[in-house]
Design an enzyme around this catalytic site. Sequence first.
Site, mmCIF file in Angstrom:
data_model
loop_
_atom_site.group_PDB
_atom_site.id
_atom_site.type_symbol
_atom_site.label_atom_id
_atom_site.label_comp_id
_atom_site.label_asym_id
_atom_site.label_seq_id
_atom_site.Cartn_x
_atom_site.Cartn_y
_atom_site.Cartn_z
ATOM 1 N N SER A 165 0.848 -1.203 0.000
ATOM 2 C CA SER A 165 0.000 0.000 0.000
ATOM 3 C C SER A 165 0.876 1.243 0.000
ATOM 4 O O SER A 165 2.023 1.210 0.459
ATOM 5 C CB SER A 165 -0.890 0.011 1.251
ATOM 6 O OG SER A 165 -1.540 1.256 1.402
ATOM 7 N N TYR A 178 -1.505 -0.790 10.567
ATOM 8 C CA TYR A 178 -1.707 -1.229 9.181
ATOM 9 C C TYR A 178 -0.587 -0.692 8.294
ATOM 10 O O TYR A 178 -0.004 -1.429 7.484
ATOM 11 C CB TYR A 178 -3.057 -0.728 8.682
ATOM 12 C CG TYR A 178 -3.327 -0.970 7.213
ATOM 13 C CD1 TYR A 178 -3.809 -2.188 6.766
ATOM 14 C CD2 TYR A 178 -3.101 0.044 6.276
ATOM 15 C CE1 TYR A 178 -4.062 -2.398 5.411
ATOM 16 C CE2 TYR A 178 -3.344 -0.157 4.937
ATOM 17 C CZ TYR A 178 -3.826 -1.379 4.510
ATOM 18 O OH TYR A 178 -4.067 -1.579 3.169
ATOM 19 N N LYS A 182 2.361 -2.753 6.135
ATOM 20 C CA LYS A 182 2.558 -2.605 4.699
ATOM 21 C C LYS A 182 3.999 -2.215 4.359
ATOM 22 O O LYS A 182 4.511 -2.552 3.294
ATOM 23 C CB LYS A 182 1.561 -1.573 4.147
ATOM 24 C CG LYS A 182 0.117 -2.066 4.157
ATOM 25 C CD LYS A 182 -0.060 -3.335 3.322
ATOM 26 C CE LYS A 182 -1.493 -3.780 3.206
ATOM 27 N NZ LYS A 182 -1.691 -4.930 2.307
#
Length: 274
Positions: A165, A178, A182
């Site tokens: 991401s 998160y 990533k």
Amino acid sequence: MLRTAINQSARKFGTNVSSSVKCNRLEGKVAIVTASTEGIGFSIAKRLAQEGAKVMISSRKESNVKKAVEELQSEGLQVAGTVCHVGKAEDRKNLFEKTKTNFGGLDILVSNAAVNPVVGPVLDSTEEIWDKIFDINVKSTFLLMKESMSLLKCSKSPSIIIVSSIAGYQPFGLLGIYSISKTALLSLTKTTSEELALDGIRVNCIAPGIIKTKFSQPLYESEEANDAAMSRISMRRLGTSDEIGSVAAFLASSDASYMTGETIVVSGGMHARL
């Protein structure tokens, strides 16, 4: 007025991209795409199949798998499906076994599954949340890669694609863990690509920007969030999942035969720098 015209032109360009696929670069290939019943995963699976690959669809819910498989088969695409919670060893084993049984082997592994169960500052999160995010987003990707080796080493042109991401480069506020997970996938790509190069297995990564999917809704659903997002995107529009699928097809094809260890950022111009 000039900026408005430019923005409108950019949006028009993005929405008028042809959805027809005329390439046939993946004829005879077999692919697995995890979390592929909706959003980015579904678009990747669809594009790989449109280019000739036989694709194993998977996700946690049987009803979603059935729906996705029926939709793609109705378009004449060669797909099958199975339930797979990537955090469960028995599900991963079944995924590979069914792929071999249905299609005879494996050439392309796309690790796309990810979770983000909480929003808030990193240091306010619990150990359990940290473990869940890393188990699914990072550890499961590692395990899928490890467990795919016996099949990929039999392929003439094996390829692994990891979906990271833009948050791995530029953390999103309140999505800290998160974002960290990533970033870890960027390193996993670099590290394993060097280890697997001598086996002829290419490992590359895609870092999508803000793509208009159910998963990313909190980043654009309110007017305030949407304005904040647009201020960071040079093209002044959200991406589509099909625009990620096309990049995945490129990386899986012979057109990318001399690429390994790379991350392609698909973000409409959002800054991406560690």
